[in-house]
Design a protein around this motif. Structure first.
Motif, mmCIF file in Angstrom:
data_model
loop_
_atom_site.group_PDB
_atom_site.id
_atom_site.type_symbol
_atom_site.label_atom_id
_atom_site.label_comp_id
_atom_site.label_asym_id
_atom_site.label_seq_id
_atom_site.Cartn_x
_atom_site.Cartn_y
_atom_site.Cartn_z
ATOM 1 N N ARG A 128 -9.403 -6.316 2.710
ATOM 2 C CA ARG A 128 -8.716 -5.750 3.871
ATOM 3 C C ARG A 128 -8.622 -4.221 3.813
ATOM 4 O O ARG A 128 -8.029 -3.596 4.691
ATOM 5 C CB ARG A 128 -7.306 -6.335 3.970
ATOM 6 N N LEU A 129 -9.200 -3.660 2.796
ATOM 7 C CA LEU A 129 -9.078 -2.229 2.576
ATOM 8 C C LEU A 129 -9.699 -1.410 3.703
ATOM 9 O O LEU A 129 -9.165 -0.383 4.120
ATOM 10 C CB LEU A 129 -9.724 -1.847 1.240
ATOM 11 N N ASP A 130 -10.834 -1.860 4.217
ATOM 12 C CA ASP A 130 -11.514 -1.113 5.272
ATOM 13 C C ASP A 130 -10.611 -0.950 6.495
ATOM 14 O O ASP A 130 -10.495 0.140 7.062
ATOM 15 C CB ASP A 130 -12.810 -1.828 5.668
ATOM 16 N N THR A 131 -9.955 -2.041 6.878
ATOM 17 C CA THR A 131 -9.046 -1.988 8.031
ATOM 18 C C THR A 131 -7.851 -1.093 7.737
ATOM 19 O O THR A 131 -7.411 -0.315 8.598
ATOM 20 C CB THR A 131 -8.543 -3.400 8.381
ATOM 21 N N ALA A 132 -7.329 -1.190 6.520
ATOM 22 C CA ALA A 132 -6.183 -0.362 6.140
ATOM 23 C C ALA A 132 -6.543 1.119 6.180
ATOM 24 O O ALA A 132 -5.769 1.953 6.664
ATOM 25 C CB ALA A 132 -5.712 -0.753 4.748
ATOM 26 N N LEU A 133 -7.728 1.469 5.687
ATOM 27 C CA LEU A 133 -8.148 2.866 5.690
ATOM 28 C C LEU A 133 -8.329 3.378 7.114
ATOM 29 O O LEU A 133 -7.994 4.531 7.421
ATOM 30 C CB LEU A 133 -9.449 3.023 4.896
ATOM 31 N N ASP A 134 -8.863 2.529 7.984
ATOM 32 C CA ASP A 134 -9.024 2.931 9.385
ATOM 33 C C ASP A 134 -7.675 3.273 9.998
ATOM 34 O O ASP A 134 -7.546 4.238 10.756
ATOM 35 C CB ASP A 134 -9.678 1.804 10.197
ATOM 36 N N ARG A 135 -6.662 2.495 9.661
ATOM 37 C CA ARG A 135 -5.313 2.759 10.177
ATOM 38 C C ARG A 135 -4.797 4.121 9.719
ATOM 39 O O ARG A 135 -4.246 4.890 10.499
ATOM 40 C CB ARG A 135 -4.351 1.671 9.699
#
Length: 264
Positions: free
Chosen positions: A119-126
């Protein structure tokens, strides 16, 4: 599962929920240790992103902090010829290494690490697309902190109200302007006196080399409007006085004298 692993697991869920869903993730009934663990992971993710942005943009921390005010990190990254993809790659590599190390040290299970990384990619986008508030300068913070206290002091003087009576009316939800008018005082005169005091303090800071002259000039020009707005805005006093009238709500000063004391 060890106690530390359990705390890390809770922290991971907290970070992912905050970053992906924007929710309040540490419940009020969780322990202080759990909350501390969550904050540590939040800091780790934030640090990885910040370090990556600094690396790719070649900015220093002070400049980045100044430039990101009112913008997103993506805005700053692209403005300096860097790419979001490179920043995400750097941050992901750092956090992947840390997750793998945590697994090796038995502070995380492999399943927990995989969940984080998936889920890191989504978290970084946020984090990269979140708009950050404008950073206030030290002088702006000082004026904001002392402005209301100056108005409190002048209102008490002009209305001839005792400290406890002024606070009581404020706890009832009245603005300083309403209080002044009801006690035959002129709100405009109160604002003018507070502006004069604030102006003298700001100019003294400039004289002492602790404030920029151009910034001070701009702030002084805006004092009448900002102080007038404060006079017409309900203050931070809440009707939470406890038995005996000796204690106000959390974070509130105990007396108006304390509120009227200039910030150092």
């Amino acid at each position: 599962m060890t106690r530390w692993t359990k705390l890390i697991s809770i922290a991971l869920v907290a970070v992912l929920a905050a970053a992906v869903f924007g929710a309040t993730v540490v419940r009020a009934d969780e322990s202080t240790d759990n909350q501390t663990g969550a904050r540590r992971v939040v800091l780790a993710v934030t640090k990885a992103v910040t370090d990556a942005v600094l690396k790719e943009t070649k900015l220093d921390q002070a400049t980045l902090r100044k430039e990101v005010g009112g913008k997103t990190l993506t805005d700053v990254i692209t403005a300096h010829g860097a790419t979001v993809a490179a920043v995400k790659a750097d941050a992901t590599a750092t956090l992947t290494d840390e997750a793998n190390k945590a697994v090796a040290d038995k502070k995380l299970t492999q399943a927990q690490a995989d969940k984080l990384l998936s889920r890191l990619d989504t978290a970084l986008d946020r984090l990269l697309t979140r708009q950050y508030p404008t950073v206030q300068t030290r002088l702006e913070r000082l004026v904001k902190a002392t402005g209301y206290t100056l108005l409190l002091k002048e209102t008490a003087t002009e209305t001839k109200l005792k400290a406890r009576d002024l606070l009581k009316e404020m706890r009832d939800g009245k603005t300083l302007s309403q209080i002044a008018t009801e006690h035959q005082a002129d709100p405009a005169k109160i604002v003018s006196a507070a502006v004069d005091q604030a102006t003298k303090r700001i100019n003294q800071l400039v004289t002492n080399g602790k404030a920029n002259a151009d910034e001070a000039k701009t702030i002084i020009a805006g004092l009448p409007d900002s102080f007038t707005k404060l006079m017409n805005t309900p203050g931070p006093i809440r009707a939470t006085t406890q038995k005996g009238g000796k204690k106000l709500g959390k974070g509130q000063p105990a007396t108006p004298e304390a509120m009227a004391t200039p910030a150092k």
